[in-house]
Write a protein that holds these residues in place. Structure first.
Motif, PDB file in Angstrom:
ATOM      1  N   ILE A  99      -9.658   1.390  -6.418  1.00 47.41           N
ATOM      2  CA  ILE A  99      -8.824   1.972  -5.242  1.00 47.41           C
ATOM      3  C   ILE A  99      -9.391   1.245  -4.140  1.00 47.41           C
ATOM      4  CG2 ILE A  99      -8.116   3.870  -3.775  1.00 47.41           C
ATOM      5  CD1 ILE A  99      -6.983   4.030  -6.862  1.00 47.41           C
ATOM      6  N   GLY A 100      -8.335   0.808  -3.216  1.00 49.17           N
ATOM      7  CA  GLY A 100      -8.947   0.163  -1.871  1.00 49.17           C
ATOM      8  C   GLY A 100      -8.358   1.107  -0.729  1.00 49.17           C
ATOM      9  N   ALA A 101      -8.940   1.257   0.109  1.00 52.21           N
ATOM     10  CA  ALA A 101      -8.408   1.866   1.441  1.00 52.21           C
ATOM     11  C   ALA A 101      -7.758   1.207   2.310  1.00 52.21           C
ATOM     12  CB  ALA A 101      -9.570   2.689   2.161  1.00 52.21           C
ATOM     13  N   TYR A 102      -6.459   1.151   2.476  1.00 55.62           N
ATOM     14  CA  TYR A 102      -5.540   0.216   3.414  1.00 55.62           C
ATOM     15  C   TYR A 102      -6.142   0.050   4.698  1.00 55.62           C
ATOM     16  CZ  TYR A 102      -1.682  -2.018   5.757  1.00 55.62           C
ATOM     17  OH  TYR A 102      -1.103  -2.930   6.534  1.00 55.62           O
ATOM     18  N   SER A 103      -6.410  -1.343   5.045  1.00 53.57           N
ATOM     19  CA  SER A 103      -6.437  -1.408   6.493  1.00 53.57           C
ATOM     20  C   SER A 103      -5.381  -1.692   7.235  1.00 53.57           C
ATOM     21  CB  SER A 103      -7.745  -2.698   6.713  1.00 53.57           C
ATOM     22  OG  SER A 103      -7.826  -3.096   8.061  1.00 53.57           O
ATOM     23  N   ASP A 104      -5.133  -0.945   8.454  1.00 51.92           N
ATOM     24  CA  ASP A 104      -4.282  -1.310   9.643  1.00 51.92           C
ATOM     25  C   ASP A 104      -4.630  -2.659  10.713  1.00 51.92           C
ATOM     26  OD1 ASP A 104      -5.838   0.156  10.940  1.00 51.92           O
ATOM     27  OD2 ASP A 104      -4.288   1.804  11.100  1.00 51.92           O
ATOM     28  N   GLN A 105      -5.910  -2.962  10.314  1.00 52.87           N
ATOM     29  CA  GLN A 105      -6.351  -3.916  11.238  1.00 52.87           C
ATOM     30  C   GLN A 105      -5.979  -5.484  10.758  1.00 52.87           C
ATOM     31  OE1 GLN A 105     -10.501  -3.581  12.752  1.00 52.87           O
ATOM     32  NE2 GLN A 105     -10.716  -2.266  11.106  1.00 52.87           N
ATOM     33  N   ALA A 106      -5.479  -6.368  11.851  1.00 49.41           N
ATOM     34  CA  ALA A 106      -5.279  -7.734  11.299  1.00 49.41           C
ATOM     35  C   ALA A 106      -6.250  -8.447  10.489  1.00 49.41           C
ATOM     36  CB  ALA A 106      -5.038  -8.540  12.782  1.00 49.41           C
ATOM     37  N   GLY A 107      -5.717  -9.120   9.701  1.00 50.93           N
ATOM     38  CA  GLY A 107      -6.659  -9.905   9.145  1.00 50.93           C
ATOM     39  C   GLY A 107      -7.418  -9.192   7.863  1.00 50.93           C
ATOM     40  N   TYR A 141       0.835  -1.013  -0.155  1.00 55.12           N
ATOM     41  CA  TYR A 141       0.057  -0.030  -0.060  1.00 55.12           C
ATOM     42  C   TYR A 141       0.913   1.233   0.017  1.00 55.12           C
ATOM     43  CZ  TYR A 141       0.891   0.748   4.873  1.00 55.12           C
ATOM     44  OH  TYR A 141       1.778   1.031   6.202  1.00 55.12           O
ATOM     45  N   ILE A 142       0.307   2.421  -0.332  1.00 51.89           N
ATOM     46  CA  ILE A 142       0.940   3.554  -0.425  1.00 51.89           C
ATOM     47  C   ILE A 142       0.316   4.554   0.955  1.00 51.89           C
ATOM     48  CG2 ILE A 142       1.490   5.797  -1.681  1.00 51.89           C
ATOM     49  CD1 ILE A 142       0.889   4.148  -4.098  1.00 51.89           C
ATOM     50  N   PRO A 143       1.218   4.759   1.832  1.00 51.31           N
ATOM     51  CA  PRO A 143       0.743   5.581   2.935  1.00 51.31           C
ATOM     52  C   PRO A 143      -0.195   6.725   2.366  1.00 51.31           C
ATOM     53  CG  PRO A 143       3.017   4.971   3.470  1.00 51.31           C
ATOM     54  CD  PRO A 143       2.822   4.520   2.053  1.00 51.31           C
ATOM     55  N   GLY A 144      -1.188   7.183   3.077  1.00 51.26           N
ATOM     56  CA  GLY A 144      -2.016   8.315   2.742  1.00 51.26           C
ATOM     57  C   GLY A 144      -1.025   9.612   2.635  1.00 51.26           C
ATOM     58  N   ALA A 145       0.009   9.703   3.502  1.00 51.59           N
ATOM     59  CA  ALA A 145       0.927  11.121   3.524  1.00 51.59           C
ATOM     60  C   ALA A 145       1.903  11.078   2.173  1.00 51.59           C
ATOM     61  CB  ALA A 145       1.707  11.016   4.747  1.00 51.59           C
ATOM     62  N   ILE A 193      -3.614   3.593   0.441  1.00 53.49           N
ATOM     63  CA  ILE A 193      -4.407   3.012  -0.753  1.00 53.49           C
ATOM     64  C   ILE A 193      -3.391   1.997  -1.379  1.00 53.49           C
ATOM     65  CG2 ILE A 193      -5.651   5.270  -1.225  1.00 53.49           C
ATOM     66  CD1 ILE A 193      -3.776   5.652  -3.670  1.00 53.49           C
ATOM     67  N   LEU A 194      -4.381   1.100  -1.884  1.00 53.01           N
ATOM     68  CA  LEU A 194      -3.895   0.139  -2.876  1.00 53.01           C
ATOM     69  C   LEU A 194      -4.365   0.264  -4.263  1.00 53.01           C
ATOM     70  CD1 LEU A 194      -4.109  -1.606   0.109  1.00 53.01           C
ATOM     71  CD2 LEU A 194      -4.381  -3.362  -1.088  1.00 53.01           C
ATOM     72  N   VAL A 195      -3.784   0.009  -5.305  1.00 52.08           N
ATOM     73  CA  VAL A 195      -4.169   0.422  -6.744  1.00 52.08           C
ATOM     74  C   VAL A 195      -4.069  -0.539  -7.530  1.00 52.08           C
ATOM     75  CG1 VAL A 195      -3.813   1.917  -8.710  1.00 52.08           C
ATOM     76  CG2 VAL A 195      -3.023   2.781  -6.546  1.00 52.08           C
ATOM     77  N   LEU A 196      -5.402  -1.046  -7.892  1.00 53.29           N
ATOM     78  CA  LEU A 196      -5.567  -2.088  -9.083  1.00 53.29           C
ATOM     79  C   LEU A 196      -6.067  -1.614 -10.152  1.00 53.29           C
ATOM     80  CD1 LEU A 196      -7.415  -4.995  -6.871  1.00 53.29           C
ATOM     81  CD2 LEU A 196      -4.998  -4.447  -7.004  1.00 53.29           C
ATOM     82  N   ARG A 197      -5.532  -2.078 -11.308  1.00 57.04           N
ATOM     83  CA  ARG A 197      -5.662  -1.423 -12.796  1.00 57.04           C
ATOM     84  C   ARG A 197      -6.509  -2.602 -13.478  1.00 57.04           C
ATOM     85  NH1 ARG A 197      -1.565   2.168 -15.157  1.00 57.04           N
ATOM     86  NH2 ARG A 197      -2.791   3.542 -13.903  1.00 57.04           N
TER      87      ARG A 197
END
Length: 268
Positions: free
Chosen positions: A209-217, A189-193, A262-266
């Motif tokens: 676009i996926g919003a990265y989760s810092d939660q386990a699993g 993932y690319i950190p938001g900052a 974020i994660l980016v899938l094309r």
């Protein structure tokens, strides 16, 4: 609470929803598909838009735009470890995942039969409508057959971070989805900052676009579509926020500033 997390939690608790449905999944291609009248009419309208000469990104933008204003519906899919999976096709309400399912399948289809087949291939690994085969995680789109998109996150930014995840495994040792195995997967993932003008400049209309989760699993908490507009880039998404509760265009920079990354899938 993230929208994908909420969806996983609801499934884990065996709550089910959705009113437009198809036959229970006992084969790779269910027969006797039934679709409500509103969805049927919209499906024909969207299939007619596909035309020719459009790029993949243009198709995704065009098709996704026709869902703007569509009400958000939580937990739209039917099925669990204890309840037979059913193929849901319902354009009257969408959650963030079913919205992307429909748009991706529509972008590959020129008639109803193709749409149903492509929806099954997009939503389920191996094209089999079954809860165990459902692509429950965003990164399943780039890791599980049939591959719907390519993960380009690392190529978009030198600040991309890769972390090992055990998808479906809670921090306390439990599982979000009973009956689904834990999947060991490296998530980039690319950190938001770090999502600056240079990163945004490398994104294309139609990127998922996926919003990265810092939660386990979990890999992400929410998903949507990047769209470049004359007024600036937006995150087109089925939002459960009280202020929206529908498919909306959110300013991209504002959305990114509210998530860990974020994660980016094309799309392929």
């Amino acid at each position: 609470m993230g929208e994908v997390f909420l969806r996983l939690l609801l499934v884990a608790l065996a709550f089910v929803g959705g009113t437009a449905l198809v036959a229970p999944a006992t084969s790779a291609a269910p027969t006797g598909t039934t679709i409500d009248d509103a969805t049927s009419a919209k499906l024909d309208e969207l299939l007619a838009l596909r035309g020719s000469g459009k790029s993949k990104g243009e198709l995704i933008e065009l098709l996704s735009s026709r869902f703007l204003g569509t009400p958000y519906g939580a937990n739209m899919l039917i099925g669990s470890a204890t309840q037979p999976e059913e193929l849901v096709i319902d354009f009257r309400r969408v959650d963030c995942f079913t919205y992307l399912d429909y748009v991706e399948a529509l972008s590959r289809s020129s008639d109803r039969d193709q749409f149903v087949a492509n929806l099954i291939e997009t939503r389920y690994a191996g094209g089999r409508v079954d809860f165990a085969n459902r692509k429950h995680f965003f990164t399943d789109w780039s890791h599980t057959a049939r591959t719907a998109a390519t993960d380009i996150t690392a190529a978009v930014s030198p600040s991309a971070v890769t972390v090992p995840k055990r998808l479906n495994a809670k921090a306390d040792g439990g599982q979000y989805l009973p009956g689904i195995p834990v999947v060991d997967r490296d998530i980039t993932y690319i950190p938001g900052a770090a999502v600056d003008a240079n990163v945004i400049g490398q994104l294309r209309t139609g990127d998922y676009i996926g919003a990265y989760s810092d939660q386990a699993g979990l890999d992400v908490t929410h998903v949507g579509i990047f769209v470049a507009t004359p007024e600036g880039p937006v995150f087109r998404n089925a939002s459960s926020l009280a202020a929206h509760n529908k498919v909306v265009d959110s300013p991209f920079a504002d959305y990114v500033s509210s998530v860990p990354g974020i994660l980016v899938l094309r799309a392929q």
